[in-house]
Design a protein around this motif. Structure first.
Motif, short mmCIF file in Angstrom:
data_model
loop_
_atom_site.label_atom_id
_atom_site.label_comp_id
_atom_site.label_asym_id
_atom_site.label_seq_id
_atom_site.Cartn_x
_atom_site.Cartn_y
_atom_site.Cartn_z
N LEU A 41 40.74 53.46 31.77
CA LEU A 41 41.20 53.14 30.42
C LEU A 41 42.46 53.97 30.17
O LEU A 41 42.47 55.17 30.39
N ARG A 42 43.50 53.29 29.71
CA ARG A 42 44.79 53.96 29.59
C ARG A 42 45.30 53.93 28.15
O ARG A 42 45.00 53.01 27.40
N PRO A 44 47.28 53.21 25.00
CA PRO A 44 48.26 52.20 24.57
C PRO A 44 49.39 52.84 23.77
O PRO A 44 50.33 52.15 23.38
N HIS A 45 49.26 54.13 23.49
CA HIS A 45 50.26 54.81 22.66
C HIS A 45 51.17 55.68 23.52
O HIS A 45 50.73 56.30 24.47
N VAL A 106 52.51 55.75 27.50
CA VAL A 106 51.69 54.54 27.58
C VAL A 106 51.25 54.36 29.03
O VAL A 106 52.09 54.31 29.93
N ALA B 86 42.46 48.15 24.42
CA ALA B 86 42.80 49.40 23.75
C ALA B 86 43.98 49.24 22.79
O ALA B 86 44.32 50.16 22.08
N GLY B 87 44.59 48.07 22.79
CA GLY B 87 45.83 47.91 22.03
C GLY B 87 45.60 47.92 20.52
O GLY B 87 44.51 47.70 20.02
N THR B 115 50.90 47.92 20.14
CA THR B 115 50.73 48.63 21.41
C THR B 115 49.80 47.81 22.30
O THR B 115 49.16 46.87 21.84
N GLY B 116 49.71 48.21 23.54
CA GLY B 116 48.80 47.53 24.46
C GLY B 116 49.46 46.36 25.17
O GLY B 116 50.69 46.27 25.23
N GLN B 120 53.52 45.09 26.09
CA GLN B 120 54.08 45.27 27.43
C GLN B 120 54.42 43.93 28.06
O GLN B 120 54.77 43.84 29.23
#
Lengths: 784, 258
Positions: A41-42, A44-45, A106, B86-87, B115-116, B120
């Motif tokens: 899990l990465r 997003p910020h 991110v 997670a965005g 985000t997320g 991207q």
């Protein structure tokens, strides 16, 4: 019987059949009993505080066997290493494998799920609850250095990690009353290394011992560093780099994923695998370049250089990677390139931003340096109304001046810039193209012709351990090989370099075949497994042949020495009278005497009748630590058609004449040049890692990050001159990075040359149609 | 990213203002949005967007952060989190009404942070998509306000007179392969309570609107973005054509040698 020498022969690579068909062992196709899969899990910020993280909901998902957050490994995960503290006071924040309190780019990992299959692991990530409190992201290097700027690492009080200064010669004198001074700013955009094989890691624990397979360039370094981080004794870690599909520097790190898999495998006592997706890779594989270069030259009216001043800002990203801070330093010694001058002043500051960390990418520091100086030589030519070739000629080191100690303090052992340039000019038909260019300018042709020049050099064969020590690098630069002739006369060679597409199996076998007088097919090259290759320093910096190849030569020499003693003993002759040619020993003056080396190997293996004190088995170990770098050079010429109405750039002709010293396998050298050109041209025209204003990387797919493919590239005309290196017995210099280093300035120089009549002296890389069109529009707007 | 939109509606400013403050009517103007609950000036809901192969549902809350009758300005803030991922997304939308006699000009200023994965997705795509999304919202608002010209006093008022038909009230919030739970009972009741005037047999603006706009359908952002994405697909197509051409040329050459 004499056979044609292997060295110099365009052997087709023995590894290619398995690599091209994929029928080989990659890390990702390793399957082990009971193996589970890891998903990361990465964040997003770009920058946020983690106020809460709860992995427990993920544990209830089907197929999930465990989930961990950074806190779960807080006591054992240590920090990812930076092996190059370039200054004493370098600001070096902890780089946690799994973030705990704060995320700074991110893609930074914050938690993992371990599940029975890859998809269950990926799906369960959504169940992990993370609360972030966004913090202002730091994205611009110059803003980051201003007073009161937001901080990437709040506790460090600064976004600057170091300033490294290098002054040579009398700078004050060089700049005082200099008749010509030219200053420019160039931007080295951020690049994302795009190896064909994404990263992948497998860890198998057995008892308290661990085997890790990783798509890495550096199994030896990885093993040592893993041991230091995890406190698992080094002898209990075995690292294997099976076949690896490209790296270009992106696989020289010791990564969060490798450490976390190790820790999770230890915790769970079962084998684990992780393979990254392309988008995940674009976010988290270290990036390359990303520098702001302020460069100035002082010269006389006749074009002679007096001094060079370089001020760099280098974007480190959010953390310091393995050799990240040192990358610009590798360029520091190359700004003066092939030119003579009296003074050099180099200052580089490393800057933290909330972006993916940067580190070595094919060329590492040297492409940036070469780009800046070659572009500036063009500007000097324009200023003095001289042909750009002529300006270079007036400044370069002449072939009779070698060995030559440059202003940067390096001693270039050999080279012939005149010869390479002459050959390139002829193949390019330089004068003819210049005439055409003049004609098209005259006619106001909407498609303008531009000619770009790069008379580059680089320092390869990284590196003399002593020099690395002086630069405060936390590793050595020697290389190792062992060569053994088996009882049946076949040969196994174990090398310390770790190929990932370079063709070591083929090249090293060619060297050994010639040295030992055995058929090339009889040689097997082993590498990449710390259990078989017990020492080595791996593959990067065009070092495998220039250092590793010499270790192979040294090992062969030791084998021959032993074989000769044994042969003398077996042939009942004095060792002084034994001669070796074409794989057989003979007694001088005795025509019919001939003992093939294979027979000697058999006898030494049997050990029934050995000279006193000789140990059984015909084998040897050797290392090589160079005294100096090697300095490949060459002249690259590029012609582009620039459509001034659409901004489209088309490479019309590309001539590369490289001098990489002695060539072992011309086919492989050409392949390396072709691949290098593709990557250098990619920087000039196509590739850029782009962040938006919030710090999101927006080039996470190959639809957005434009890696060129064959249709985007011209036919390359490659040729060579051969000035052997004098610093190693093979006379080789290294070719892995030459194409990348040379080509970028040649292409951008050509684009700018085409647009010069419009008053344009720079187009930011990559020179996309939009950028070129905009530059033309701005120039015309300004003129009217 | 900041976005600006402007449109004019043929109603006087007071009428337009009343519509703008009616969350129940304004929220569905956002394509792909579903209201889950309303509590005064705060409301929760979901926003479903489709980005190529990705369908992303944001769950989140929004509130009317400020409303100023004197300047006819209302500011709404919303934050959402991907329900599978997670965005995050957050937006501040400031709408201002300008009195132009019989008509009202509406300016909408939006600050959007995403985000997320969608952030991207690609260079410029997000701003294009965001622009189109807000553009559609503005269009919807435009329509809604125009409907509002019957007068705010006739607009739906609270009061559970008749139960609403579930087909339009409980939105079919499925995103294809993963059914999402319908809104909670409480929220549904509350929403129903706030919007039940559009029962069968009564024609109200809200009812018309619901009929016309299946609000919970995911909006396909690539479809919205249109040409920009087609441009991206073009190189891929060109690549295929190139490979095919090379193959044919190669084949022909080989043929000639034979």
């Amino acid at each position: 019987m004499t056979t044609a020498p292997e060295i110099g022969s365009s052997r087709k690579r023995s590894e290619d059949a398995r690599l091209i068909t994929g029928k080989t062992q990659w890390t990702d196709n390793i399957q082990l009993p009971g193996m589970c899969y890891v998903a990361f899990l990465r964040s997003p910020h770009a920058h946020a505080r983690i106020t809460n993280i709860d992995v427990s909901p993920a544990k209830g998902r089907t197929g999930v066997i465990a989930a961990f957050a950074g806190q779960d490994f807080a006591d054992e995960q240590g920090a990812l290493p930076c092996a190059w503290p370039v200054t004493e006071d370098m600001v070096h924040p902890d780089y946690l494998p799994l973030a705990i309190n704060e995320v700074r780019f991110v893609g930074e990992p914050v938690a993992i799920v371990v599940a029975r299959d890859r998809y269950a692991a990926a799906d369960a990530l959504e169940a992990i609850e993370v609360d972030y409190e966004p913090l202002p992201p730091v994205l611009d290097m110059e803003e980051a250095l201003k007073e009161g700027a937001d901080l990437v690492h709040g506790d460090k009080g600064t976004n600057k990690t170091y300033t490294w200064v290098f002054e040579q010669g009398d700078n004050e004198a060089a700049w005082r009353d200099a008749p010509v001074v030219i200053e420019r700013r160039y931007i080295q955009q951020r690049l994302i290394p795009s190896a064909m094989e994404p990263r992948a890691v497998v860890v198998a624990p057995v008892g308290d011992e661990y085997t890790m397979w990783s798509a890495t360039q550096v199994p030896h370094i990885l093993r040592t560093v893993l041991s230091v981080i995890t406190a698992i004794p080094e002898q209990k870690i075995r690292v294997i780099a099976p076949d690896v599909g490209g790296g270009f520097g992106s696989k020289i790190g010791v990564t969060a994923e490798e450490v976390v898999l190790m820790l999770a495998a230890r915790r769970l006592g079962r084998p684990l695998k992780w393979t990254e997706s392309r988008s995940e890779g674009n976010l988290t594989v270290h990036h390359g370049r990303d520098q702001i270069q302020d460069i100035a030259i002082a010269a006389d009216r006749d074009g002679k250089l007096r001094g060079l001043r370089v001020k760099l800002l280098a974007d480190m990203g959010a953390y310091l990677r393995l050799v990240g801070p040192g990358v610009p330093l590798l360029g520091a010694f190359m700004y003066n390139a092939i030119y003579k001058m009296d003074a050099l002043s180099f200052t580089c500051s490393g800057v933290f931003t909330n972006k993916t960390p940067t580190d070595a990418y094919r060329g590492a520091g040297r492409p940036e340096a070469t780009y800046a100086i070659e572009r500036l030589m063009d500007e000097l030519a324009v200023e003095l109304n001289l042909d750009p070739i002529e300006v270079r000629r007036r400044n370069w080191i002449k072939h009779e001046e070698f060995p030559y100690t440059t202003i940067a303090g390096l001693t270039y052992d050999s080279g012939n810039y005149e010869a390479a340039t002459e050959k390139a000019l002829q193949a390019f038909e330089y004068d003819k193209l210049r005439a055409e260019q003049a004609d098209r300018r005259e006619r106001g042709d909407p498609v303008q012709l531009g000619i770009g020049i790069s008379t580059y050099t680089e320092m390869c064969g990284i590196a003399p351990s002593r020099v690395l020590g002086q630069l405060n690098f936390g590793g050595g630069g020697w290389e190792h090989a062992s060569v053994r002739m088996l009882a049946t006369g076949k040969v196994e060679a174990v090398i310390g370099t770790s190929p990932h597409g370079q063709g070591h199996d083929t090249t090293m076998a060619q060297i050994i075949a010639d040295k030992l007088g055995v058929p090339w097919e009889d040689v097997k090259v082993l590498h990449g497994d710390t259990a078989t290759s017990h020492k080595g320093l791996d593959t990067y910096g065009s070092r495998s042949l220039a250092i590793g190849g010499v270790a192979v030569v040294n090992a062969c020499d030791k084998v021959l020495e032993k074989a000769k003693r044994a042969a003398a003993h077996l042939m009942e002759a004095s060792e002084q009278d034994i001669e070796f040619a074409n794989g057989a020993f003979s007694v001088r003056g005795v025509a019919e005497s001939s003992l093939p080396i294979q027979d000697v190997a058999f006898a030494v293996n049997l050990a029934h009748n050995l000279p006193d004190g000789m140990e059984p088995s015909l084998d040897s170990d050797a290392t090589f630590d160079p005294e100096n770098f090697s300095y490949p050079h060459g002249t690259h010429l590029c012609a582009v058609d620039v459509d001034t109405e659409t901004g489209f750039v088309k490479i019309r002709k590309y001539v590369a004449v490289d001098d990489v010293g002695k060539v072992i396998n011309p086919l492989i050298v050409d392949g390396q040049v072709h691949g290098g050109l593709a990557q250098g041209i990619a920087q000039a025209l196509y590739e850029e890692g782009v962040y938006d204003a919030d710090g999101n990387l927006t080039t996470t797919t190959l639809a957005d990050y434009l890696v060129p493919s064959a249709p985007d590239l011209p036919t390359f005309h490659t040729d060579r001159t051969e000035t052997p290196a004098t610093t190693n017995p093979l006379g080789v210099k290294g070719v892995g990075e030459a194409g990348t280093i040379a080509s970028t300035p040649a292409v951008v120089g050509a684009v700018v040359d085409a647009l010069r009549p419009l008053g344009i002296n720079d187009v930011r890389m990559p020179c996309t149609p939009e950028r070129v069109w905009q530059a033309i529009k701005d120039a015309r707007g300004g003129a009217s | 990213m900041e976005l600006d939109h402007e449109f004019t509606v043929p109603v006087p400013i007071d009428h337009a203002w009343a519509v703008l403050l009616d969350v129940e009517r304004v929220a569905p103007c956002m394509p792909g949005a579903t209201l889950d609950s309303i509590d005064g000036d705060e409301f929760t809901g979901r926003l479903k967007v489709k980005l190529g192969a990705m369908t992303i549902t944001y769950k989140g809350a929004a509130r009317i952060a400020s409303k100023d009758e004197a300047s006819h300005t209302v500011t709404m803030e919303g934050t959402g989190k991907e329900s599978r991922g997670a965005g995050t997304a957050s937006a501040t939308v400031q709408a201002q009404l300008h009195d132009e006699g019989d008509t009202t000009r509406v300016t909408v200023h939006t600050k959007l942070n995403v985000t997320g994965r969608p952030a991207q997705f690609g260079r410029n795509i997000l701003s294009e998509v965001g622009g189109k999304l807000i553009g559609r919202f503005a269009d919807g608002l435009h329509e809604e306000i125009q409907r509002g010209q019957v007068g705010p006093e006739q607009a739906p008022a609270a009061g559970p007179e008749q139960p609403a038909p579930t087909s339009t009230q409980v939105s079919p919030a499925t995103d294809g392969d993963h059914p999402t739970a319908p809104r909670t009972e409480g929220a549904a009741a509350k929403t129903a309570g706030a919007a039940t005037t559009d029962g069968p047999g009564r024609t109200s603006p809200a009812h018309q609107r619901r009929e016309q706009r299946p609000t919970a359908d995911a909006i396909d952002l690539l479809e919205v973005a249109g040409p920009a994405v087609a441009k991206r697909a073009a190189p891929v197509a060109a690549g295929f054509i190139a490979v095919f051409t090379i193959w044919r040329v190669f084949r022909r050459r080989r043929g000639r040698h034979r």
